[in-house]
Write a protein that holds these residues in place. Structure first.
Motif, mmCIF file in Angstrom:
data_model
loop_
_atom_site.group_PDB
_atom_site.id
_atom_site.type_symbol
_atom_site.label_atom_id
_atom_site.label_comp_id
_atom_site.label_asym_id
_atom_site.label_seq_id
_atom_site.Cartn_x
_atom_site.Cartn_y
_atom_site.Cartn_z
ATOM 1 N N MET A 1 0.827 -1.198 0.000
ATOM 2 C CA MET A 1 0.000 0.000 0.000
ATOM 3 C C MET A 1 0.870 1.260 0.000
ATOM 4 N N LYS A 2 1.995 1.235 0.792
ATOM 5 C CA LYS A 2 2.905 2.389 0.815
ATOM 6 C C LYS A 2 3.466 2.654 -0.569
ATOM 7 N N SER A 3 3.839 1.576 -1.278
ATOM 8 C CA SER A 3 4.394 1.723 -2.625
ATOM 9 C C SER A 3 3.371 2.332 -3.570
ATOM 10 N N PHE A 4 2.107 1.889 -3.420
ATOM 11 C CA PHE A 4 1.055 2.408 -4.298
ATOM 12 C C PHE A 4 0.825 3.893 -4.044
ATOM 13 N N ILE A 5 0.784 4.281 -2.764
ATOM 14 C CA ILE A 5 0.536 5.692 -2.425
ATOM 15 C C ILE A 5 1.658 6.566 -2.943
ATOM 16 N N PHE A 6 2.916 6.133 -2.721
ATOM 17 C CA PHE A 6 4.031 6.952 -3.191
ATOM 18 C C PHE A 6 4.059 7.022 -4.713
ATOM 19 N N GLY A 7 3.752 5.887 -5.369
ATOM 20 C CA GLY A 7 3.710 5.889 -6.825
ATOM 21 C C GLY A 7 2.674 6.870 -7.352
ATOM 22 N N LEU A 8 1.523 6.965 -6.671
ATOM 23 C CA LEU A 8 0.480 7.907 -7.063
ATOM 24 C C LEU A 8 0.955 9.344 -6.911
ATOM 25 N N ILE A 9 1.620 9.634 -5.776
ATOM 26 C CA ILE A 9 2.146 10.989 -5.555
ATOM 27 C C ILE A 9 3.167 11.335 -6.611
ATOM 28 N N PHE A 10 4.056 10.371 -6.909
ATOM 29 C CA PHE A 10 5.128 10.596 -7.884
ATOM 30 C C PHE A 10 4.536 10.883 -9.262
ATOM 31 N N SER A 11 3.505 10.129 -9.646
ATOM 32 C CA SER A 11 2.878 10.346 -10.953
ATOM 33 C C SER A 11 2.263 11.733 -11.042
ATOM 34 N N ILE A 12 1.703 12.198 -9.938
ATOM 35 C CA ILE A 12 1.061 13.516 -9.944
ATOM 36 C C ILE A 12 2.088 14.619 -10.096
ATOM 37 N N VAL A 13 3.203 14.534 -9.355
ATOM 38 C CA VAL A 13 4.169 15.626 -9.384
ATOM 39 C C VAL A 13 4.992 15.628 -10.648
ATOM 40 N N LEU A 14 5.058 14.497 -11.373
ATOM 41 C CA LEU A 14 5.811 14.491 -12.629
ATOM 42 C C LEU A 14 5.149 15.376 -13.677
ATOM 43 N N VAL A 15 3.842 15.404 -13.690
ATOM 44 C CA VAL A 15 3.129 16.208 -14.675
ATOM 45 C C VAL A 15 2.272 17.208 -13.918
ATOM 46 N N GLN B 1 26.456 3.622 -4.755
ATOM 47 C CA GLN B 1 26.010 2.393 -5.418
ATOM 48 C C GLN B 1 26.138 2.555 -6.924
ATOM 49 N N GLY B 2 26.826 1.634 -7.566
ATOM 50 C CA GLY B 2 26.983 1.694 -9.010
ATOM 51 C C GLY B 2 25.666 1.447 -9.726
ATOM 52 N N GLY B 3 25.380 2.249 -10.751
ATOM 53 C CA GLY B 3 24.171 2.076 -11.547
ATOM 54 C C GLY B 3 22.886 2.375 -10.810
ATOM 55 N N GLU B 4 22.962 3.145 -9.724
ATOM 56 C CA GLU B 4 21.758 3.477 -8.956
ATOM 57 C C GLU B 4 20.871 4.420 -9.767
ATOM 58 N N LEU B 5 19.565 4.174 -9.784
ATOM 59 C CA LEU B 5 18.651 4.969 -10.607
ATOM 60 C C LEU B 5 17.515 5.608 -9.812
ATOM 61 N N HIS B 6 17.174 5.046 -8.685
ATOM 62 C CA HIS B 6 15.970 5.521 -7.982
ATOM 63 C C HIS B 6 16.191 6.901 -7.364
ATOM 64 N N PHE B 7 17.277 7.080 -6.628
ATOM 65 C CA PHE B 7 17.556 8.401 -6.061
ATOM 66 C C PHE B 7 18.064 9.355 -7.139
ATOM 67 N N THR B 8 19.025 8.900 -7.943
ATOM 68 C CA THR B 8 19.649 9.800 -8.914
ATOM 69 C C THR B 8 18.689 10.233 -10.005
ATOM 70 N N GLN B 9 17.760 9.382 -10.390
ATOM 71 C CA GLN B 9 16.857 9.723 -11.491
ATOM 72 C C GLN B 9 15.415 9.927 -11.035
ATOM 73 N N GLU B 10 14.871 8.962 -10.325
ATOM 74 C CA GLU B 10 13.444 9.024 -9.965
ATOM 75 C C GLU B 10 13.165 10.145 -8.974
ATOM 76 N N LEU B 11 13.994 10.236 -7.924
ATOM 77 C CA LEU B 11 13.780 11.302 -6.946
ATOM 78 C C LEU B 11 14.028 12.671 -7.570
ATOM 79 N N THR B 12 15.112 12.798 -8.327
ATOM 80 C CA THR B 12 15.403 14.084 -8.971
ATOM 81 C C THR B 12 14.257 14.519 -9.864
ATOM 82 N N PRO C 1 13.192 3.670 -14.275
ATOM 83 C CA PRO C 1 13.810 5.002 -14.116
ATOM 84 C C PRO C 1 15.031 5.194 -15.001
ATOM 85 N N LEU C 2 15.556 4.115 -15.595
ATOM 86 C CA LEU C 2 16.654 4.254 -16.553
ATOM 87 C C LEU C 2 16.295 5.255 -17.641
ATOM 88 N N PHE C 3 15.046 5.256 -18.052
ATOM 89 C CA PHE C 3 14.630 6.092 -19.177
ATOM 90 C C PHE C 3 14.434 7.553 -18.783
#
Length: 615
Positions: A1-15, A357-368, A449-451
């Motif tokens: 449920m936490k993942s779903f809520i955060f994913g919803l927030i993230f989708s909203i703030v992206l656009v 962490q090598g090849g990390e994408l969540h903080f470097t790309q998704e959070l940014t 998040p690679l993309f």
């Protein structure tokens, strides 16, 4: 449920609707008073599971509004990340200091961005140029010099291999595979070469120049330094351990990264050190202490290359990102560290993320991206159908002059229409969906998040065929059909000789058990065994490179020499094989198999030559 809520927030703030953004918010619309809670929630979803540790700093209007460490700097000893003292490898963020140095010297009329770089270099310096057109400093800054991506002698896991900048550039000079100005192909060498030109013009080592002319201008002192190239630096003593993710929640310690061509990726420091650099690039009145004239900073952050109008490109080496407001910055990766720095000049906003962490994408790309937002506003005009958008493509950033050429050919970007308005893109085993927002321009919608490193894609279609895809990070060119054919030839011949050699060995064992004295043609047996050895040697070369890319080319001299020796021995067997074919003592089936073996050996050698497996 936490993942779903955060994913919803993230989708909203992206656009986000830009009219809803207040002055006291991130560009994506997150109120600053809720920023720490937002980042903490994001960290709780990833730290210890997908990401081992991170330092996060957020700037707004000249102030640090968030600075916080998350996770572990030393997993075995349970040492937490400290945003003030934990030192990270910055990787390619180091390149931004080259671009600032170049613009400082342009301002002083010591450098000219349109000058042929050979005017600044020793006469015998560049030996692998393939085109007559001159390479300018602007070509270096825009990654348009035409160099291949030469991965050998780029980084080492041991300090003892590090040379001077000049010697490192001479040792790792890549082949020029594109005419200057034609193609954007990301190049570590181009950046380091620009840093060497700074060194030549100023008469002091590049690391000293950065210390004297960039670090010294910051509002607060920093400990950042090029490691191990700066002999006076002690910053490495506070460096956290770098890791690679083995599985969900499991991390293994990675190798350090030492580099001879250090302007391209050798800086180490804390997130707060990097924050001082960001503050110097976002002054209140536009008058940065980095430059004598305020207009130079404005020029530095002005676009210098874009494929088409309204498509993000480059601003004197800073990569543009299509955020809610225009942003510029750079990411970085070493063997066991990842980083990202993004600036939003219009809002005097910046995000700094350093991870161990090598090849990390969540903080470097998704959070940014969540803090900056992604502009995917759709045009109202009619858009072309996506059904013609399909194909298999190769990166313009590739190595062409060694056996790694095959790896780059296997690393394809594939595109397929998803529906009338969107496409599915696959690259490196990761997948994302892009939505068409303007004719032939697609924006990242969801997926890996690679993309987020290439949030926009521009597709070039001619006569109903997709020819080229351009992203904010370079080009993807339509794969030549000949590559596909030769790849099939290489794998088919390898499989044939492996299977044939196993069959020969089993047959030999059976005959030994039965004490049979019947023998096959010794020449053909020898050809199979030598071909098998050749295939195994090539496979070992590829395995060694894939398991540790921080290698010197000299490490492969023995294996390359063995390839030549095996081919020479095989040619001797080929001679005797051909002689035996003229004798009338072959059964029809055996004759056909021997002819197939000869033909496939020739094809194997041709494929190995084409894929540069012999040197």
């Amino acid at each position: 449920m936490k993942s779903f809520i955060f994913g919803l927030i993230f989708s909203i703030v992206l656009v986000v609707n830009p009219f809803q953004v207040t002055a006291a918010s991130t560009p994506s619309g997150i109120p600053l008073e809720e920023l720490e809670t937002f980042v903490d929630q994001f960290a709780s979803e990833h730290i210890g599971q997908k990401t081992v540790g991170a330092s996060v700093v957020v700037l707004k209007d000249g102030d640090i509004v968030l600075s916080k460490g998350y996770g572990q700097g030393d997993v075995a000893n349970n040492v937490p990340i400290d945003v003030e003292t934990s030192v990270f490898e910055w990787g390619s963020i180091s390149k931004l200091f080259v671009y600032v140095a170049v613009m400082q010297l342009v301002e002083q009329e010591q450098l000219d961005l349109q000058e042929d770089i050979r005017a600044y270099l020793p006469e015998d310096f560049l030996t692998r140029l393939q085109f007559d057109e001159p390479i300018t400093l602007m070509h270096l800054i825009n990654h348009q010099a035409g160099f291949e991506d030469y991965v050998f002698d780029l980084g080492y896991s041991e300090k003892r291999y590090v040379e001077s900048l000049e010697d490192g550039l001479r040792r790792s000079e890549p082949k020029q595979i594109y005419p200057p100005g034609d193609v954007v192909a990301y190049s570590n060498y181009s950046n380091a070469l620009a840093g060497y030109i700074v060194e030549r013009v100023t008469g002091q080592p590049f690391y000293e120049y950065v210390e004297d002319q960039i670090f010294s201008t910051f509002a607060e002192p920093v400990e950042a330094a090029f490691v191990p190239n700066d002999p006076e630096s002690t910053v490495e003593t506070d460096k956290v351990n770098g890791y690679l993710r083995a599985d969900l929640g499991e991390f293994i310690e990675g190798d350090p990264f030492y580099v001879s061509i250090y302007p391209a990726g050798g800086l180490n420091g804390t997130a707060l050190d990097l924050a001082q650099f960001a503050l110097a690039l976002l002054p209140e009145d536009g008058e940065s202490l980095l430059f004598e004239e305020g207009t130079t900073l404005e020029e530095l952050l002005t676009q210098t290359y874009a494929l088409t109008e309204d498509f993000p490109g480059l601003a004197h080496g800073f990569w543009e990102f299509p955020g809610s407001s225009r942003s510029v910055g750079h990411g970085g990766n070493t063997a066991a560290f990842s980083s990202n720095l993004q600036l939003v000049p219009e809002e005097r906003f910046a995000v700094i993320v350093l991870t161990n962490q090598g090849g990390e994408l969540h903080f470097t790309q998704e959070l940014t991206s969540a803090l900056i937002g992604l502009n995917s506003e759709k045009d109202s005009e009619a858009l072309p159908d996506t059904q013609e958008i399909s194909g298999s493509f190769q990166q313009s950033r590739k190595m062409d002059s060694s056996f790694i050429r095959l790896y780059y050919s296997l690393l394809k970007l594939t595109v397929e229409p998803n529906d009338s308005e969107s496409i599915t893109v696959n690259f490196g085993g990761e997948e994302a969906i892009y939505q068409q927002i303007r004719p032939y321009v697609y924006a990242y919608e969801e997926g890996s998040p690679l993309f987020l490193t290439m949030p926009y894609l521009h597709t070039e279609v001619e006569d109903g065929q997709l020819l080229r895809i351009s992203s904010t990070g370079g080009y993807f060119l339509l794969e030549p059909p000949s590559n596909q054919v030769l790849m099939v030839v290489l794998f088919a011949t390898c499989v044939y000789f492996i299977v044939a050699t196993v069959v020969l060995l089993i047959t030999w064992l059976i005959r030994r058990i039965r004490r049979s004295h019947k023998t096959s043609s010794n020449a053909f047996v020898g050809l199979h065994l030598v071909s098998f050895a050749l295939v195994i040697n090539v496979g070992v070369m590829a395995f060694r490179m894939l398991t540790n890319s921080a290698r010197r080319f000299s490490e492969f001299y023995a294996q390359i020499g063995l390839n030549y020796a095996l081919i020479l021995v095989a040619l001797v067997f080929v001679y005797f094989c051909i002689r035996s074919l003229f004798k009338n003592e072959h059964r029809k089936g055996a004759l056909v198999l021997k002819l197939i073996s000869l033909v496939l050996f020739v094809l194997l050698v041709m494929a190995l030559v084409y894929w540069r497996m012999l040197g």
